[in-house]
Scaffold this motif. Structure first.
Motif, PDB file in Angstrom:
ATOM      1  N   ASP A   1      -4.469   5.020  -0.105  1.00 42.16           N
ATOM      2  CA  ASP A   1      -5.466   3.945  -0.131  1.00 42.16           C
ATOM      3  C   ASP A   1      -5.770   3.505   1.303  1.00 42.16           C
ATOM      4  O   ASP A   1      -5.091   2.651   1.874  1.00 42.16           O
TER       5      ASP A   1
ATOM      6  N   THR B   1       0.840  -1.199   0.000  1.00 42.76           N
ATOM      7  CA  THR B   1       0.000   0.000   0.000  1.00 42.76           C
ATOM      8  C   THR B   1       0.875   1.249   0.000  1.00 42.76           C
ATOM      9  O   THR B   1       0.593   2.214  -0.716  1.00 42.76           O
ATOM     10  N   TYR B   2       1.945   1.231   0.786  1.00 46.95           N
ATOM     11  CA  TYR B   2       2.848   2.374   0.870  1.00 46.95           C
ATOM     12  C   TYR B   2       3.496   2.682  -0.478  1.00 46.95           C
ATOM     13  O   TYR B   2       3.566   3.838  -0.897  1.00 46.95           O
TER      14      TYR B   2
ATOM     15  N   GLY C   1      -6.391  -0.301   1.909  1.00 47.10           N
ATOM     16  CA  GLY C   1      -5.159  -1.092   2.000  1.00 47.10           C
ATOM     17  C   GLY C   1      -4.534  -0.987   3.380  1.00 47.10           C
ATOM     18  O   GLY C   1      -4.090  -1.981   3.957  1.00 47.10           O
ATOM     19  N   TRP C   2      -4.504   0.239   3.927  1.00 50.19           N
ATOM     20  CA  TRP C   2      -3.964   0.434   5.272  1.00 50.19           C
ATOM     21  C   TRP C   2      -4.830  -0.265   6.316  1.00 50.19           C
ATOM     22  O   TRP C   2      -4.313  -0.877   7.257  1.00 50.19           O
TER      23      TRP C   2
ATOM     24  N   SER D   1       2.495   1.552  -3.533  1.00 49.98           N
ATOM     25  CA  SER D   1       1.590   1.676  -4.677  1.00 49.98           C
ATOM     26  C   SER D   1       0.654   2.876  -4.576  1.00 49.98           C
ATOM     27  O   SER D   1       0.471   3.593  -5.554  1.00 49.98           O
ATOM     28  N   ASP D   2       0.041   3.093  -3.424  1.00 50.90           N
ATOM     29  CA  ASP D   2      -0.878   4.221  -3.261  1.00 50.90           C
ATOM     30  C   ASP D   2      -1.023   4.521  -1.770  1.00 50.90           C
ATOM     31  O   ASP D   2      -1.902   3.964  -1.106  1.00 50.90           O
TER      32      ASP D   2
END
Length: 192
Positions: free
Chosen positions: A72, A65-66, A75-76, A68-69
């Motif tokens: 988000d 997540t960190y 994701g977090w 890629s986006d």
């Protein structure tokens, strides 16, 4: 899955399948017997493995997540939930064993049905009934666990026994399949 008949006349593949089926079958059988002999430790070990895998998965999802986006939030959230649940199981292993036990009961139910499918597809072949037997045992263990769910804290050792029986039966089936594949490979080699 676990069907050496699909290799046809390829004796090299049959021999390879037989060798690795025997090795993995023996290992699973030994682990299964140990889990039956030491069910409490098997239950705690199962919960520990699952919990650490959850923590690792949470860390990996957080990292992904960190990179890629970072915005988000889902994701977090997923990473956080996995890490928190994994840590809760690590710090409160008895509750973790109960939870993992229910997941294992569900797994046994699916394993039982999968074994029926494998057994029915192998029916004319030698040893097809072992898959059916594996399916019956898995479904019976699943039903027993689900029915006894309210009493799990007092019966925590059952989870270790269930893990042991499942691994033992899978190991024995693999040993039988490995021996059968080795026999077929040797027979085909003699014909050449």
């Amino acid at each position: 899955m676990w069907n050496y008949r699909r290799y046809g006349d390829d004796s090299a593949l049959l021999k390879k399948f037989g060798k690795y089926s025997l090795i993995i079958g023996i290992i699973l059988t030994i682990i299964g017997v140990l889990a039956i002999v030491y069910p409490f430790y098997a239950a705690l070990s199962t919960a520990a493995v699952v919990s650490w895998l959850m923590v690792l998965a949470g860390v990996m999802i957080g990292y992904f997540t960190y990179i890629s986006d970072p915005r988000d939030w889902i994701g977090w959230l997923k990473a956080l939930v996995l890490i928190v649940i994994g840590l809760l199981i690590i710090f409160y292993p008895i509750s973790g064993v109960e939870t993992v036990g229910m997941l294992f009961a569900i797994y046994l139910l699916f394993d039982g049905f999968a074994s029926f499918v494998i057994g029915s597809t192998r029916k004319p072949a030698k040893g097809w009934w072992l898959w059916i037997l594996n399916g019956v045992i898995s479904i019976i263990l699943s039903i027993i666990f689900i029915v006894s769910w309210p009493f799990v804290p007092e019966e925590m050792w059952l989870i270790g026994i269930y893990v042991g029986i499942s691994l033992l039966v899978d190991g024995l089936v693999l040993i039988f399949l490995g021996a059968g594949a080795e026999k077929v490979a040797h027979e085909e080699k003699k014909e050449d």
